[in-house]
Motif scaffolding. Structure first.
Motif, PDB file in Angstrom:
ATOM      1  N   TYR A   1      66.575 -16.514 -80.739  1.00  0.00           N
ATOM      2  CA  TYR A   1      66.789 -16.743 -82.180  1.00  0.00           C
ATOM      3  C   TYR A   1      65.481 -16.522 -82.934  1.00  0.00           C
ATOM      4  CZ  TYR A   1      68.230 -18.371 -86.687  1.00  0.00           C
ATOM      5  OH  TYR A   1      68.519 -18.407 -88.017  1.00  0.00           O
TER       6      TYR A   1
ATOM      7  N   GLN B   1      64.714 -14.708 -96.709  1.00  0.00           N
ATOM      8  CA  GLN B   1      64.555 -15.484 -95.470  1.00  0.00           C
ATOM      9  C   GLN B   1      65.824 -15.379 -94.639  1.00  0.00           C
ATOM     10  OE1 GLN B   1      63.097 -19.520 -97.211  1.00  0.00           O
ATOM     11  NE2 GLN B   1      63.878 -18.180 -98.794  1.00  0.00           N
ATOM     12  N   GLU B   2      65.692 -15.795 -93.403  1.00  0.00           N
ATOM     13  CA  GLU B   2      66.769 -15.674 -92.412  1.00  0.00           C
ATOM     14  C   GLU B   2      67.214 -14.220 -92.247  1.00  0.00           C
ATOM     15  OE1 GLU B   2      69.248 -19.816 -92.400  1.00  0.00           O
ATOM     16  OE2 GLU B   2      70.141 -18.090 -91.396  1.00  0.00           O
TER      17      GLU B   2
ATOM     18  N   ARG C   1      58.617 -20.955 -87.684  1.00  0.00           N
ATOM     19  CA  ARG C   1      58.517 -19.644 -88.360  1.00  0.00           C
ATOM     20  C   ARG C   1      57.256 -19.664 -89.215  1.00  0.00           C
ATOM     21  NH1 ARG C   1      64.179 -20.862 -87.866  1.00  0.00           N
ATOM     22  NH2 ARG C   1      64.040 -22.460 -89.466  1.00  0.00           N
TER      23      ARG C   1
ATOM     24  N   ASN D   1      67.367 -17.526 -99.263  1.00  0.00           N
ATOM     25  CA  ASN D   1      67.760 -17.600 -97.858  1.00  0.00           C
ATOM     26  C   ASN D   1      69.085 -16.847 -97.722  1.00  0.00           C
ATOM     27  OD1 ASN D   1      69.002 -18.306 -95.431  1.00  0.00           O
ATOM     28  ND2 ASN D   1      67.991 -20.300 -95.358  1.00  0.00           N
TER      29      ASN D   1
ATOM     30  N   HIS E   1      71.529 -15.528 -92.103  1.00  0.00           N
ATOM     31  CA  HIS E   1      71.871 -14.563 -91.033  1.00  0.00           C
ATOM     32  C   HIS E   1      72.092 -13.156 -91.581  1.00  0.00           C
ATOM     33  CE1 HIS E   1      73.278 -17.714 -87.857  1.00  0.00           C
ATOM     34  NE2 HIS E   1      72.280 -18.139 -88.606  1.00  0.00           N
TER      35      HIS E   1
ATOM     36  N   GLU F   1      63.661 -14.933 -86.760  1.00  0.00           N
ATOM     37  CA  GLU F   1      63.867 -14.552 -88.164  1.00  0.00           C
ATOM     38  C   GLU F   1      62.633 -13.830 -88.682  1.00  0.00           C
ATOM     39  OE1 GLU F   1      64.672 -17.964 -90.584  1.00  0.00           O
ATOM     40  OE2 GLU F   1      66.340 -18.644 -89.332  1.00  0.00           O
ATOM     41  N   GLN F   2      62.853 -13.041 -89.724  1.00  0.00           N
ATOM     42  CA  GLN F   2      61.723 -12.397 -90.413  1.00  0.00           C
ATOM     43  C   GLN F   2      61.664 -12.880 -91.856  1.00  0.00           C
ATOM     44  OE1 GLN F   2      63.191  -8.349 -89.305  1.00  0.00           O
ATOM     45  NE2 GLN F   2      61.001  -7.847 -89.326  1.00  0.00           N
TER      46      GLN F   2
ATOM     47  N   ARG G   1      59.123 -10.587 -86.123  1.00  0.00           N
ATOM     48  CA  ARG G   1      60.195 -11.551 -85.849  1.00  0.00           C
ATOM     49  C   ARG G   1      59.551 -12.835 -85.347  1.00  0.00           C
ATOM     50  NH1 ARG G   1      62.180  -6.537 -84.637  1.00  0.00           N
ATOM     51  NH2 ARG G   1      63.949  -6.020 -85.953  1.00  0.00           N
TER      52      ARG G   1
ATOM     53  N   ARG H   1      67.707 -11.393 -89.926  1.00  0.00           N
ATOM     54  CA  ARG H   1      67.858 -11.272 -88.472  1.00  0.00           C
ATOM     55  C   ARG H   1      68.326  -9.848 -88.161  1.00  0.00           C
ATOM     56  NH1 ARG H   1      71.005 -15.132 -85.430  1.00  0.00           N
ATOM     57  NH2 ARG H   1      69.472 -14.503 -83.889  1.00  0.00           N
TER      58      ARG H   1
END
Ligand SMILES: [Ca+2]
Ligand SMILES: [Ca+2]
Length: 394
Positions: A184, A144-145, A218, A113, A116, A186-187, A177, A147
């Protein structure tokens, strides 16, 4: 040939080798249980501590006893030396074996993760360097996370990665996304080495299961890889970054994704991985029995409980997880290899510097390569051979 007579010595030999010879076992057991007298009564004197004789002894018997004691001491000393040498030899052989085995089987799957990860982070050179070093350890790495609204951060990371590690060629496959709100999202991104893994399938879980529509914030972006040099050869990865406040529900729904993917791709070899938030306040102990991903059969949670996957010193939670489905997959994992990678410690960063990279450690696991069992058997055979050799010549 010197006989190792002390019970502890035989015990040490048996434990160190994992071998118990029938005739020796009998002697060892007898010495522990005490000997049997001709009348069949059991005497326990042989396991009692040595005591000074209670009656006076003659000079000659004293000398004999002194000699006997000296012999016993010598015997014990020899026994100890022999056992120590054996243990050292076996330990070194075992280490060599383990190194060979691990060196030959380092197909590493990671889940990280990035907290951001986007435009802002990609402009920090020190952060990108650390990320590059971490990801370059993995054959397949789930990010993860991500953006990356500008769509520049991931390509930049990939090009840094290919420059940093010229021995491998890295590619990435990314989900759309994902997220309930447009503000907000995430991909999921899988970065992988094209020389050790081939992407053979991808599937965006639609999250439209009748009676349970929109279970995920997600939705899993499921991928399948062929990795011919691993023992398992081909496997499926189901990623998930749960919403902390909905962890129980989402982890349970992952079971439905697993079942669907097993049917769709006709495979049992499935790994589920990511920041599950599966600990501390987000997954109460009383709720665990409601999660089929925990209670279901043939599911192996590989990251041990009480393992800290968080960078912050003030928190200790096992949020990030790796779960495999099926005995075949479980057998293809290098034993005890699943763990977080503490990059702060490894790269000597301060807590602040590490937190710039992420608030999570990556979690990772090794897959056995297809020569693993051959290497392991060779190491075991060598241990046995050295044991027998030392037994006859020491
Ligand atoms: Ca959804
Ligand atoms: Ca921590």
């Amino acid at each position: 040939m010197y006989q190792c007579s002390a019970a502890w010595c035989k015990s040490a030999l048996a434990v160190s080798t994992g071998l118990v010879f029938p005739n020796r076992k009998k002697t060892f057991q007898e010495s522990n249980r005490g000997s049997l007298s001709p009348d069949g009564q059991k005497h326990i004197s042989s396991i009692q501590p040595l005591r000074k004789p209670s009656s006076p002894v003659t000079a000659s018997s004293s000398t004999r006893e002194g000699g006997a004691r000296s012999n016993t001491r010598n015997n014990k000393l020899l026994c100890a030396m022999r056992s120590s040498s054996l243990l050292l030899l076996l330990f070194l052989t075992f280490l060599v074996g383990v190194c060979e085995v691990q060196g030959a089987s380092d197909f590493r799957i990671c889940a990280f993760n990035l907290h951001h990860f986007g435009d802002s982070k990609s402009k920090k050179s020190n952060v990108m360097h650390t990320l590059t070093r971490i990801i370059a350890r993995c054959d397949v790495c789930l990010l993860q996370e991500v953006r990356d609204t500008q769509g520049k951060a991931v390509p930049l990371l990939l090009s840094r990665l290919n420059r940093y590690d010229a021995q491998h060629d890295y590619k990435a496959v990314a989900s759309e996304r994902l997220g309930r709100s447009s503000s907000y999202q995430e991909q999921y991104v899988f970065v992988y080495r094209t020389d050790t893994a081939t992407l053979t399938g991808q599937y965006q879980y639609p999250d439209d299961r009748p009676g349970d529509v929109d279970a995920f914030s997600r939705e899993p972006f499921v991928v399948r890889f062929k990795a011919p040099k691993t023992d398992i050869k081909e496997f499926v990865l189901i990623p998930q970054h749960t919403t902390p406040t909905n962890t129980t529900k989402e982890l349970d729904a992952l079971y439905d994704v697993l079942e669907q993917v097993k049917t769709m791709w006709k495979t049992q070899n499935v790994m589920l991985l990511g920041d599950f938030n599966a600990d501390c306040g987000y997954l109460a102990k009383k709720n665990r029995k409601k999660v089929r991903l925990i209670t279901g059969k043939s599911l192996y949670w590989l990251i041990p409980e009480k393992t800290d996957t968080t960078v912050r010193l003030s928190t200790s939670c096992t949020y990030d997880r790796i779960v495999v489905h099926g005995e075949r997959f479980a057998r293809a994992i290098v034993p005890l290899s699943a763990s977080p990678f503490n990059f702060q410690l490894e790269y000597r960063l301060t807590e602040e510097q590490a937190l710039e990279v992420s608030d999570h450690y990556p979690v990772e696991v090794l897959l056995k390569d297809n020569a693993y069992n051959v290497s392991f058997n060779a190491a075991t055979s060598m241990s046995l051979y050295l044991f027998l050799l030392s037994h006859f010549f020491f």
